[in-house]
Design a protein around this motif. Sequence first.
Motif, short mmCIF file in Angstrom:
data_model
loop_
_atom_site.label_atom_id
_atom_site.label_comp_id
_atom_site.label_asym_id
_atom_site.label_seq_id
_atom_site.Cartn_x
_atom_site.Cartn_y
_atom_site.Cartn_z
N ALA A 22 -21.07 21.07 -23.39
CA ALA A 22 -22.04 20.26 -22.66
C ALA A 22 -22.31 18.95 -23.41
N ASP A 23 -22.42 19.05 -24.72
CA ASP A 23 -22.64 17.86 -25.55
C ASP A 23 -21.48 16.89 -25.40
N LEU A 24 -20.27 17.42 -25.42
CA LEU A 24 -19.08 16.58 -25.29
C LEU A 24 -19.05 15.82 -23.97
N LEU A 25 -19.31 16.53 -22.87
CA LEU A 25 -19.16 15.93 -21.55
C LEU A 25 -20.30 14.99 -21.17
N GLN A 26 -21.34 14.94 -21.98
CA GLN A 26 -22.43 14.00 -21.72
C GLN A 26 -22.25 12.70 -22.49
N ARG A 27 -21.13 12.57 -23.18
CA ARG A 27 -20.89 11.38 -23.98
C ARG A 27 -20.15 10.30 -23.18
N ASP A 28 -20.44 9.04 -23.53
CA ASP A 28 -19.72 7.94 -22.92
C ASP A 28 -18.28 7.93 -23.43
N ALA A 29 -17.39 7.48 -22.59
CA ALA A 29 -15.98 7.31 -22.97
C ALA A 29 -15.38 8.59 -23.56
N VAL A 30 -15.74 9.73 -22.98
CA VAL A 30 -15.22 10.99 -23.49
C VAL A 30 -13.70 11.02 -23.42
N GLU A 31 -13.14 10.28 -22.49
CA GLU A 31 -11.68 10.25 -22.33
C GLU A 31 -10.98 9.74 -23.59
N THR A 32 -11.67 8.89 -24.34
CA THR A 32 -11.07 8.33 -25.55
C THR A 32 -11.36 9.18 -26.78
N LEU A 33 -12.26 10.15 -26.65
CA LEU A 33 -12.65 10.96 -27.80
C LEU A 33 -11.72 12.15 -28.02
N VAL A 34 -11.22 12.73 -26.93
CA VAL A 34 -10.35 13.90 -27.08
C VAL A 34 -8.91 13.44 -27.30
N PRO A 35 -8.12 14.22 -28.03
CA PRO A 35 -6.73 13.82 -28.26
C PRO A 35 -5.91 13.89 -26.97
N ALA A 36 -4.92 13.03 -26.85
CA ALA A 36 -4.07 13.03 -25.67
C ALA A 36 -3.25 14.30 -25.56
N THR A 37 -3.14 15.01 -26.67
CA THR A 37 -2.36 16.25 -26.71
C THR A 37 -3.12 17.45 -26.15
N LEU A 38 -4.44 17.33 -25.96
CA LEU A 38 -5.26 18.48 -25.59
C LEU A 38 -4.91 18.99 -24.19
N ARG A 39 -4.67 20.29 -24.10
CA ARG A 39 -4.33 20.91 -22.82
C ARG A 39 -5.29 22.02 -22.43
N ARG A 40 -6.01 22.59 -23.40
CA ARG A 40 -6.84 23.75 -23.06
C ARG A 40 -8.09 23.79 -23.93
#
Length: 520
Positions: free
Chosen positions: A269-287
């Motif tokens: 929940a903390d992660l998804l409430q952040r701005d620009a979350v798309e840039t925070l997670v690695p591009a490799t993340l699948r699950r």
Amino acid sequence: MRMSLNYVTDAIAGQMPVVDPSLPAVVLGGEPAVSWTELRARELRYARALQRAGIRKGDRVGILLRNCVDYVALYLAVGRVGGIAVRLNWRLTGPELQFALSDSGASLLLFDAEFAVTIEGIRDRIAVTTYVSRPSTGAAPDWATPLPVFAAQESDATGFPEVSADDPVSLMYSSGTTGRPKGVLFSHGNALWIGAVQAQRWRIDERTVAQTSGPLFHAGGFEVLLLPALLAHGTAVTFPSGNFTCERFLEVARHNGTTSMLLYPFMLADLLQRDAVETLVPATLRRIVTGGDVVMPWIYDELERRLPGVELVQSYSLTEGGAVSTSLEFAMARGRESSIGRPQAMTEVKVIRPDGTPTGAGEVGEICVRSGGMSIGYWNLPDATKATFVDGWCHSGDLGSVDEDGFLTIAGRAKDMYRSGGENVYPAEVEMVLTGHDDVADAAVIGVPDPKYVETGAAIIVPAEGHTVDPEQVRRWLTERLAKYKVPKHFHFVSDLPRNASGKVLKSVLRKTYGGKRND
């Protein structure tokens, strides 16, 4: 090849290694990766040192370490000599550690130097004869051998005992409804089964980079994702203990190219409430695997909108049941967001009435699990083992229901446990300590909603006659005797507790009265 945890590093040796031994095996945070060759060398060196210290098959070895690569190597080393690793929660107080070490009969303790003061206070009350200190944040005390000295000699893989799938390898202490923790025992076969089932379900292989956020002494921190990654000879990324922040966790994930990660619901929940979350997670993340609490529907909406290439998997189990019993994959979640899914492969789950008969669709009953990952029983507690493990089934104490399509939904917790920040808290244990305070005549503890940790504790206290209870003094007193996450956040004072005709505290009444309050 022997079917035991020895497989993890034995499989890279010999004529036909299953993976390039130079590839990364374990990583701590953003530190340089440890290769499979180095992990095997450490494990064998530590195993030989344990043998020299007198550890034999069936002996118990306490591990009191924060997350580190050595934790993995030492755990594997204990298994190689046929020992049983007593995986200790480093948040515990001296008296709590004393109980676990005494109950297990551990003869050797591996610990981080920072815990020396706590151990010093209980040394004369435990049977440990050999102390080995990992100099993480300080020098080893004079009564302990530094780990580099203890394991200075290199070793090969010869001269170790035969270890089978049936031999015990892990002992984890779980608080119970009686107020006394119970040692939950697992075999090598349990561990192999737990890892293999996840690898099959979630396609974990040598290309997987699995990262967890929890402590390695927990099933959620080691058995979920990391263990299957080790068995599949991928890369296991463990996060440094303490001071967790979403930013640091994701920085580590980007650095290591993480493909699968474990995040508890409040972290998600903390992660998804952040701005620009798309840039925070690695591009490799699948699950992203989550568990411990039901995921709110809005999380599915936000994840699908902001991270469309990432699958969310909700999982369920209890320690005794074997790390993961059911899972709800993203493709099946829509319209069933409150469910915890269907059984894992080679896992049976049923919901029963008090008389043991199966419930009908939508009918609430007790959840029972049967699988090869299920604990082999409680340590030295035959009566508790018989009560929980009945005819091959593990009775969870959790309440739930199954719908017409076979999806399981949690309805409550029959054992009165609540979860705070991903940790199980059993009110009976807290109440037993709380009522030992001179100012407290009686007390009950319940879980109440918390905006950060999902749930936290509320203590309803009856002061002793003629006494006044100071909440802050009681809080400090509890903190000296219990891990911090077990200490109630809220305190309420009453003249008596509501009870039924047989004297049992009516916690349903307390929850109705105090369950919605967040301020003392």
